[in-house]
Design a protein around this motif. Sequence first.
Motif, PDB file in Angstrom:
ATOM      1  N   ALA A 117      -0.593   2.848 -20.437  1.00 52.15           N
ATOM      2  CA  ALA A 117      -0.142   3.695 -19.254  1.00 52.15           C
ATOM      3  C   ALA A 117      -1.030   3.978 -18.263  1.00 52.15           C
ATOM      4  N   VAL A 118      -0.638   3.915 -17.129  1.00 54.36           N
ATOM      5  CA  VAL A 118      -1.536   3.833 -15.703  1.00 54.36           C
ATOM      6  C   VAL A 118      -1.220   5.166 -14.844  1.00 54.36           C
ATOM      7  N   ILE A 119      -2.383   5.604 -14.329  1.00 56.13           N
ATOM      8  CA  ILE A 119      -2.441   6.521 -13.036  1.00 56.13           C
ATOM      9  C   ILE A 119      -3.109   5.825 -11.956  1.00 56.13           C
ATOM     10  N   PRO A 120      -2.377   5.296 -11.168  1.00 56.59           N
ATOM     11  CA  PRO A 120      -2.915   4.460  -9.959  1.00 56.59           C
ATOM     12  C   PRO A 120      -3.681   5.302  -9.217  1.00 56.59           C
ATOM     13  N   ALA A 121      -5.135   4.745  -8.833  1.00 62.07           N
ATOM     14  CA  ALA A 121      -5.927   5.622  -8.153  1.00 62.07           C
ATOM     15  C   ALA A 121      -6.447   4.579  -6.855  1.00 62.07           C
ATOM     16  N   PRO A 122      -5.575   4.102  -5.940  1.00 61.32           N
ATOM     17  CA  PRO A 122      -5.851   3.115  -4.954  1.00 61.32           C
ATOM     18  C   PRO A 122      -6.930   3.757  -3.974  1.00 61.32           C
ATOM     19  N   THR A 123      -7.842   2.670  -3.485  1.00 61.63           N
ATOM     20  CA  THR A 123      -8.834   3.015  -2.627  1.00 61.63           C
ATOM     21  C   THR A 123      -8.684   1.849  -1.368  1.00 61.63           C
ATOM     22  N   ALA A 124      -9.606   2.002  -0.474  1.00 61.53           N
ATOM     23  CA  ALA A 124      -9.819   1.262   0.543  1.00 61.53           C
ATOM     24  C   ALA A 124      -8.520   0.484   1.181  1.00 61.53           C
ATOM     25  N   PHE A 125      -7.701   1.658   1.587  1.00 58.18           N
ATOM     26  CA  PHE A 125      -6.493   1.248   2.420  1.00 58.18           C
ATOM     27  C   PHE A 125      -6.713   0.491   3.517  1.00 58.18           C
TER      28      PHE A 125
ATOM     29  N   GLU B 139       0.948  -1.262   0.024  1.00 57.03           N
ATOM     30  CA  GLU B 139      -0.094  -0.149   0.027  1.00 57.03           C
ATOM     31  C   GLU B 139       0.797   1.254  -0.075  1.00 57.03           C
ATOM     32  N   ASP B 140       1.794   1.242  -0.595  1.00 55.60           N
ATOM     33  CA  ASP B 140       3.098   2.298  -0.719  1.00 55.60           C
ATOM     34  C   ASP B 140       2.678   3.286  -1.805  1.00 55.60           C
ATOM     35  N   ILE B 141       1.695   2.840  -2.782  1.00 54.03           N
ATOM     36  CA  ILE B 141       1.217   3.889  -3.726  1.00 54.03           C
ATOM     37  C   ILE B 141       0.237   5.055  -3.105  1.00 54.03           C
ATOM     38  N   PRO B 142       0.465   6.296  -3.245  1.00 55.50           N
ATOM     39  CA  PRO B 142      -0.366   7.095  -2.496  1.00 55.50           C
ATOM     40  C   PRO B 142      -1.627   7.632  -3.084  1.00 55.50           C
ATOM     41  N   ALA B 143      -2.665   8.175  -2.517  1.00 56.51           N
ATOM     42  CA  ALA B 143      -3.686   8.571  -3.309  1.00 56.51           C
ATOM     43  C   ALA B 143      -3.838   9.391  -4.381  1.00 56.51           C
TER      44      ALA B 143
ATOM     45  N   HIS C 199      -8.276  -1.699  -4.816  1.00 58.17           N
ATOM     46  CA  HIS C 199      -7.933  -1.706  -3.626  1.00 58.17           C
ATOM     47  C   HIS C 199      -6.439  -1.395  -3.577  1.00 58.17           C
ATOM     48  N   ALA C 200      -6.013  -0.671  -2.551  1.00 53.48           N
ATOM     49  CA  ALA C 200      -4.706  -0.201  -2.552  1.00 53.48           C
ATOM     50  C   ALA C 200      -3.612  -1.374  -2.676  1.00 53.48           C
ATOM     51  N   ALA C 201      -3.952  -2.319  -1.692  1.00 50.18           N
ATOM     52  CA  ALA C 201      -3.134  -3.466  -1.680  1.00 50.18           C
ATOM     53  C   ALA C 201      -3.077  -4.330  -2.941  1.00 50.18           C
TER      54      ALA C 201
END
Length: 265
Positions: A217-225, A75-79, A200-202
Amino acid sequence: MRRLAGAPFFTMLYLKNIVAALILPPLGPLMLVALGLLLLGWLPRIGRVVAWSGIAVGLAMITPASVGTLLEPLEDIPAVEPASLAGADAIVILSGGLRDYAPEYGGSTVNRITLERVRYGARLARQSGLPVLVSGGTPSRQANARGPGEAQLMKQVLEEDFRVPVKWVEGRSLDTRQNADFSAQLLLPQGVKRVVLVTHAAHMHRSVEAFEHAGLAVIPAPTAFFGGPGKDDNLLPKLPGINTAYAGGYAAHEWVGILAYRLSR
């Protein structure tokens, strides 16, 4: 890109799920304990080591400190920052399962994992105005042609409950790699090359790897940490419990998935 389909792929999928169930918590540690007990009659020293190892692993998977250690590198990729959405062509939301029995919704609906992703994807879609792709099939339903799949249910929830239109529905994929491959097949011919990826972030590291491998190409948008950036503000409870066990099982699943990706290269 993988193009496995039909009975052979479903067989491999179910075998993979069986193996995962046997090695991941909660069954995995219990299997170690059972094996250790079986070995006591022939190899007592080894049997004790194996049985106590199973107990130790089981406890580790429900203990906040050890679960947090597993989650931290996942989960080290920020929001995502809202400003970064301007460089994207579309939003891709990955499914995480469905709730098959939901009579209050008239049959079936998305499960809690998918709903967390859908909710955040809807928020990003309203902020950015970007078109949305939902991705996810359902193995049992695709095998038996029974009921709507996960992507169709995601579209229904987004449009009826969140008032967010869905442009593309990718309903064939049965794992993260197929999410990426089949989404790319829909998006690349239409000039969509850069996507905001919601999951999910994980689960984000594995997802980004799969989508980049598919040519997007990807812009990560993690949720539910599950965790947090430090011990003082960690979102995990301070004592072992059902929420920690859930987070530990999720983290273990992701680490096994990452290992499988590395071995299959």
